[in-house]
Design an enzyme around this catalytic site. Structure first.
Site, PDB file in Angstrom:
ATOM      1  N   ARG A  71       0.839  -1.195   0.000  1.00  0.00           N
ATOM      2  CA  ARG A  71       0.000   0.000   0.000  1.00  0.00           C
ATOM      3  C   ARG A  71       0.874   1.245   0.000  1.00  0.00           C
ATOM      4  O   ARG A  71       1.830   1.334   0.766  1.00  0.00           O
ATOM      5  CB  ARG A  71      -0.936   0.003   1.207  1.00  0.00           C
ATOM      6  CG  ARG A  71      -2.111   0.956   1.056  1.00  0.00           C
ATOM      7  CD  ARG A  71      -3.100   0.811   2.198  1.00  0.00           C
ATOM      8  NE  ARG A  71      -3.869  -0.431   2.135  1.00  0.00           N
ATOM      9  CZ  ARG A  71      -4.860  -0.736   2.965  1.00  0.00           C
ATOM     10  NH1 ARG A  71      -5.183   0.100   3.932  1.00  0.00           N
ATOM     11  NH2 ARG A  71      -5.525  -1.866   2.841  1.00  0.00           N
ATOM     12  N   SER A 109      -8.457   0.344   0.560  1.00  0.00           N
ATOM     13  CA  SER A 109      -9.448   0.311   1.629  1.00  0.00           C
ATOM     14  C   SER A 109      -9.872   1.714   2.048  1.00  0.00           C
ATOM     15  O   SER A 109     -10.442   2.459   1.261  1.00  0.00           O
ATOM     16  CB  SER A 109      -8.898  -0.482   2.812  1.00  0.00           C
ATOM     17  OG  SER A 109      -9.905  -0.733   3.769  1.00  0.00           O
ATOM     18  N   LYS A 132     -11.862 -10.139   7.172  1.00  0.00           N
ATOM     19  CA  LYS A 132     -12.931  -9.258   7.632  1.00  0.00           C
ATOM     20  C   LYS A 132     -13.882  -8.959   6.480  1.00  0.00           C
ATOM     21  O   LYS A 132     -13.489  -8.904   5.329  1.00  0.00           O
ATOM     22  CB  LYS A 132     -12.360  -7.974   8.232  1.00  0.00           C
ATOM     23  CG  LYS A 132     -11.446  -7.156   7.345  1.00  0.00           C
ATOM     24  CD  LYS A 132     -10.907  -5.965   8.136  1.00  0.00           C
ATOM     25  CE  LYS A 132      -9.930  -5.135   7.321  1.00  0.00           C
ATOM     26  NZ  LYS A 132      -8.617  -5.784   7.190  1.00  0.00           N
ATOM     27  N   ASP A 155     -14.947  -3.880   3.506  1.00  0.00           N
ATOM     28  CA  ASP A 155     -14.499  -4.968   4.373  1.00  0.00           C
ATOM     29  C   ASP A 155     -14.584  -4.594   5.857  1.00  0.00           C
ATOM     30  O   ASP A 155     -14.303  -5.425   6.719  1.00  0.00           O
ATOM     31  CB  ASP A 155     -13.090  -5.449   4.009  1.00  0.00           C
ATOM     32  CG  ASP A 155     -11.999  -4.424   4.283  1.00  0.00           C
ATOM     33  OD1 ASP A 155     -12.317  -3.240   4.513  1.00  0.00           O
ATOM     34  OD2 ASP A 155     -10.809  -4.804   4.242  1.00  0.00           O
ATOM     35  N   ARG A 156     -14.983  -3.358   6.153  1.00  0.00           N
ATOM     36  CA  ARG A 156     -15.120  -2.933   7.546  1.00  0.00           C
ATOM     37  C   ARG A 156     -16.478  -2.255   7.739  1.00  0.00           C
ATOM     38  O   ARG A 156     -17.090  -1.798   6.773  1.00  0.00           O
ATOM     39  CB  ARG A 156     -13.985  -1.973   7.934  1.00  0.00           C
ATOM     40  CG  ARG A 156     -12.610  -2.591   7.696  1.00  0.00           C
ATOM     41  CD  ARG A 156     -11.509  -1.825   8.389  1.00  0.00           C
ATOM     42  NE  ARG A 156     -11.582  -0.403   8.126  1.00  0.00           N
ATOM     43  CZ  ARG A 156     -11.093   0.529   8.940  1.00  0.00           C
ATOM     44  NH1 ARG A 156     -10.522   0.174  10.066  1.00  0.00           N
ATOM     45  NH2 ARG A 156     -11.172   1.801   8.628  1.00  0.00           N
TER      46      ARG A 156
END
Length: 593
Positions: free
Chosen positions: A65, A167, A440, A328-329
């Site tokens: 990232r 993300s 997750k 994903d969260r």
């Protein structure tokens, strides 16, 4: 200065042999952003060139990232091609049947106009690298939630998966998240071996740039329809009260934070028997600029949930949910009375979800012997509430290093011995309910929260009231988390070096806030004063900083560097035994601060 459009590098050498070599390689290999590097060179920006070109990205808690832009240290066409070439080399060595199993590739909606870099193009280049080596590629035809990639890896029997996403990071960033054949994010030693292969395969193959292979190759297939259908069907494994859901009077608001989550959360609610949640219109469609939020991270709380909360008040909705840009969260807020909201922390939401998964598991597993094979997991910086559940209820709890890659690895290890993980979490609003995906998943978590809330409201309980009930039964767990931003790695290193040499060489602080420190665990060095051999039980991680202090009054405090952002994070928690009042716990924490 130029000859037929090519730069005469001899006329513009910096005098730094390593940097000059990197500049030459970049200009020779890159086909998109070489003009940026040339401009920096002509402008004499040596330090900026060194920052961009003299280091490489490493796998952190969520893969590769970095900011998008030109340079070996950043996310761009060339570094994604290099990463995928290294991936190919390692996978071909690891899986004799790689040529039949293939790889899954997904992407989010990030894009940067200045550099021309966007997630879809990076995913197509990832596919091209594999396709030019005759490896089948399951490339999604549109953006998908991150958990769809590990789900597809397991469902399709692929050797690995790649998700192009950053993300919840700032809009300037992008990333490259890698999943192993078991659906878990890669961890050591695979991550280190892939990095070695990337360094050995740094010169791009000519066909790696052939993006059209993603359209024309017979080895490319689109798994979108099959995976979406099967994922929604498999949600039934965590749906326990569908009939009650169909009659629920509750109204829900959902924000996808300008990301990928809208369509998939709508489908998930339908799969559970709910009407779709009310979308926040300004935030339901993808927008790589995240134009209505100061930060695309729902973990930041009420300040970034403003549009969602105001919409919920107008619509008389009780629950607000927000998935982060790659879904994903999950963040959740509950309206207690008019215009007052309780925004749950990740630890509080985990207490609720852990209780809910345990409550329904016990309904179908009345034999106490079944608990011998049941586990819950959490990262070591997260609340110890699941540990309290396990101690009283008789199942197993284990903790891992920060990052869901370690949780995924532990799930795989436990499954090999016939054990089942029914819930896992990290405090940064990452939750895993059931066993659909070893990562997750904000989509499934959102609809599980909706069912839990509907069940509780049918019992005249709110989520907040049930959280208090949980704490009364298992003990109050009061935690605080925060962070400071630091863009200067030497400063970060000095801070942690100071803590390790506080009163002389190799000595840690002996007290904090007037309270004695009874134990120190330093995962970076592998030291743990609480162990007889003074060695950490958790794996040593030299590449990141993390020190945990246990105080005499029971408070546990951890200081660590983020694996995805330039942050120093700190976490504190006080775990009270059952029966102690909330006011007692707050007094202890206030004494610490």
């Amino acid at each position: 200065m130029e000859n037929n459009g090519d730069m005469d590098l001899n006329c513009h050498a910096t005098g730094d042999v390593r940097l000059d070599k990197a500049i030459y390689q970049w200009i020779t290999w890159d086909k998109v952003s070489e003009s940026t590097v040339k401009a920096l060179l002509l402008d004499g920006q040596v330090e900026e060139l060194r920052r961009r070109l003299c280091s490489r990205m490493a796998f952190g808690t969520a893969g590769l990232r970095a900011a998008m832009g030109a340079g070996f240290a950043l996310i761009n066409d060339l570094t994604i091609i290099q990463s995928t070439q290294g991936m190919y080399k390692y996978l071909a060595r690891s899986f004799p049947d790689f040529g039949s199993r293939g790889i899954v590739v997904g992407y989010d909606t990030r894009a940067q106009e200045a550099s021309g870099c966007n997630s879809e193009r990076l995913a197509r280049l990832t596919a091209a690298v594999m396709l030019c080596k005759d490896i089948p590629v399951f490339l999604f035809s549109t953006y998908v939630p991150t958990p769809f990639v590990p789900y597809a890896v397991k469902r399709l029997g692929a050797a690995a998966g790649v998700m192009v996403t950053a993300s919840h990071n700032p809009k300037e960033d992008n990333g490259y998240k890698v999943y192993w054949h078991n659906g878990a994010q890669i961890s050591s030693p695979n991550d280190k071996e892939i990095l070695k292969c990337i360094e050995e395969s740094s010169e791009p193959w000519s066909e790696s740039w052939n993006e059209s292979l993603a359209d024309n190759s017979p080895l490319r297939s689109d798994p979108l329809r099959e995976i979406s259908k099967k994922y929604m069907e498999d949600l039934s494994s965590v749906c326990f009260h569908r009939e009650l859901n169909t009659k629920s009077p509750l109204k829900f608001v959902h924000s996808s934070f300008h990301g990928v989550g809208h369509d998939y959360v709508q489908q998930a609610f339908r799969a559970f028997g709910f009407p779709p949640p009310i979308p926040v219109p300004e935030q339901k469609d993808p927008d790589p600029n995240f134009s209505t939020v100061s930060c695309p991270n729902p973990e930041e709380g009420e300040s970034v949930l403003e549009l969602s909360l105001r919409l919920a008040e107008r619509e008389n909705a009780t629950i607000v949910m927000a998935t982060d840009p790659d879904a994903d969260r999950l963040a959740v807020a509950e309206q207690s009375d008019r215009c007052r909201w309780k925004v749950f922390t990740g630890n509080e939401l985990a207490a609720l979800l852990g209780w809910w998964m345990l409550f329904n598991w016990k309904e179908t597993h009345p034999d106490p012997a079944d608990r011998e094979r049941m586990y819950m997991l959490a990262t070591t910086v997260s609340s110890k509430i699941l540990k309290a559940f396990a101690r009283i209820e008789g199942f197993h709890f284990e903790e891992t290093l920060p990052g869901f890659k370690w949780i995924g690895k532990k799930i795989h290890e436990l499954a090999k011995t016939g054990n089942e993980v029914i819930f896992a979490f990290e405090e940064s609003i990452g939750f895993l309910c059931g066993s659909m995906v070893p990562d997750k998943d904000g989509v499934s978590a959102a609809v599980v929260v909706a069912e839990m809330a509907s069940y509780l409201y049918n019992k005249n309980l709110t989520l907040h009231q049930q959280l208090e009930n949980i704490f009364e039964t298992y003990g109050y767990h009061i935690s605080t988390t925060s962070y400071v931003i630091c863009h200067d790695p030497p400063t970060v290193k000095r801070i942690f070096t100071r803590l390790r040499n506080f009163e002389g060489e190799n000595t840690y602080p002996r007290s904090s806030g007037g309270h004695s420190i009874v134990d120190v665990r330093d995962v970076t060095t592998g030291y743990d004063s609480s162990q007889p051999d003074k060695l950490c039980v958790l794996p040593m991680t030299k590449s990141s900083q993390m020190i945990t202090f246990t105080l005499q009054n029971g408070i546990v405090a951890t200081l660590r560097t983020s694996g995805t952002e330039p942050k120093i994070k700190f976490y504190t928690e006080f775990c009270a035994p059952p029966g102690k009042r909330f006011s007692y716990c707050c007094t202890i924490l206030l004494m610490f601060y």
